[in-house]
Design a protein around this motif. Sequence first.
Motif, PDB file in Angstrom:
ATOM      1  N   ILE A  71       0.843  -1.199   0.000  1.00 47.62           N
ATOM      2  CA  ILE A  71       0.000   0.000   0.000  1.00 47.62           C
ATOM      3  C   ILE A  71       0.877   1.247   0.000  1.00 47.62           C
ATOM      4  N   GLU A  72       1.961   1.222   0.750  1.00 48.59           N
ATOM      5  CA  GLU A  72       2.886   2.354   0.767  1.00 48.59           C
ATOM      6  C   GLU A  72       3.483   2.591  -0.617  1.00 48.59           C
ATOM      7  N   ALA A  73       3.883   1.508  -1.298  1.00 46.93           N
ATOM      8  CA  ALA A  73       4.440   1.629  -2.643  1.00 46.93           C
ATOM      9  C   ALA A  73       3.398   2.149  -3.627  1.00 46.93           C
ATOM     10  N   THR A  74       2.149   1.706  -3.469  1.00 45.32           N
ATOM     11  CA  THR A  74       1.073   2.180  -4.340  1.00 45.32           C
ATOM     12  C   THR A  74       0.816   3.663  -4.142  1.00 45.32           C
ATOM     13  N   PHE A  76       2.959   5.866  -3.102  1.00 41.87           N
ATOM     14  CA  PHE A  76       4.102   6.571  -3.667  1.00 41.87           C
ATOM     15  C   PHE A  76       3.995   6.636  -5.185  1.00 41.87           C
ATOM     16  N   ALA A  77       3.583   5.533  -5.813  1.00 37.24           N
ATOM     17  CA  ALA A  77       3.428   5.521  -7.271  1.00 37.24           C
ATOM     18  C   ALA A  77       2.330   6.486  -7.708  1.00 37.24           C
ATOM     19  N   LEU A  78       1.239   6.562  -6.952  1.00 36.92           N
ATOM     20  CA  LEU A  78       0.180   7.520  -7.272  1.00 36.92           C
ATOM     21  C   LEU A  78       0.680   8.954  -7.142  1.00 36.92           C
ATOM     22  N   GLN A  79       1.483   9.219  -6.138  1.00 36.09           N
ATOM     23  CA  GLN A  79       2.054  10.555  -5.962  1.00 36.09           C
ATOM     24  C   GLN A  79       2.956  10.897  -7.153  1.00 36.09           C
ATOM     25  N   CYS A  80       3.765   9.955  -7.597  1.00 37.56           N
ATOM     26  CA  CYS A  80       4.626  10.193  -8.764  1.00 37.56           C
ATOM     27  C   CYS A  80       3.804  10.428 -10.017  1.00 37.56           C
ATOM     28  N   ALA A  81       2.759   9.631 -10.206  1.00 41.60           N
ATOM     29  CA  ALA A  81       1.914   9.792 -11.389  1.00 41.60           C
ATOM     30  C   ALA A  81       1.206  11.148 -11.382  1.00 41.60           C
ATOM     31  N   PHE A  82       0.748  11.590 -10.234  1.00 35.97           N
ATOM     32  CA  PHE A  82       0.094  12.890 -10.132  1.00 35.97           C
ATOM     33  C   PHE A  82       1.071  14.016 -10.459  1.00 35.97           C
ATOM     34  N   GLY A  83       2.284  13.928  -9.958  1.00 34.89           N
ATOM     35  CA  GLY A  83       3.305  14.924 -10.270  1.00 34.89           C
ATOM     36  C   GLY A  83       3.642  14.946 -11.751  1.00 34.89           C
TER      37      GLY A  83
END
Length: 104
Positions: A71-74, A76-83
């Motif tokens: 869940i933590e990795a997911t 983080f990936a969502l944060q990267c995708a949003f950026g």
Amino acid sequence: MTMISNYKLEIITVLAILGFIAIFVSVSSGGEHEFSGSDDVGSEKISELTGQSVESFKPLIPQYEPPSGEIEATLFALQCAFGALILGIIFGYWLGQRKKSPVS
């Protein structure tokens, strides 16, 4: 116009990346390095100044801890995708404005 003036931003970007790589290689090649976050460094400094242990500090706002590493990795990936989406919108807008305006 010369070819260099047409690619000024690209040349600056490449030089900045090469400079970063050179600094990174020179710093990481010498000795042992321990990487820690700014929270750790700040907590240690406050502990040193106040004489209290780091474990005795209580956060003002409770921190969310995900139940699993997946869940933590997911998140983080969502944060990267949003950026990346925000950057894509900004650069797309700039490119659209550039194509829209007449070249002088």
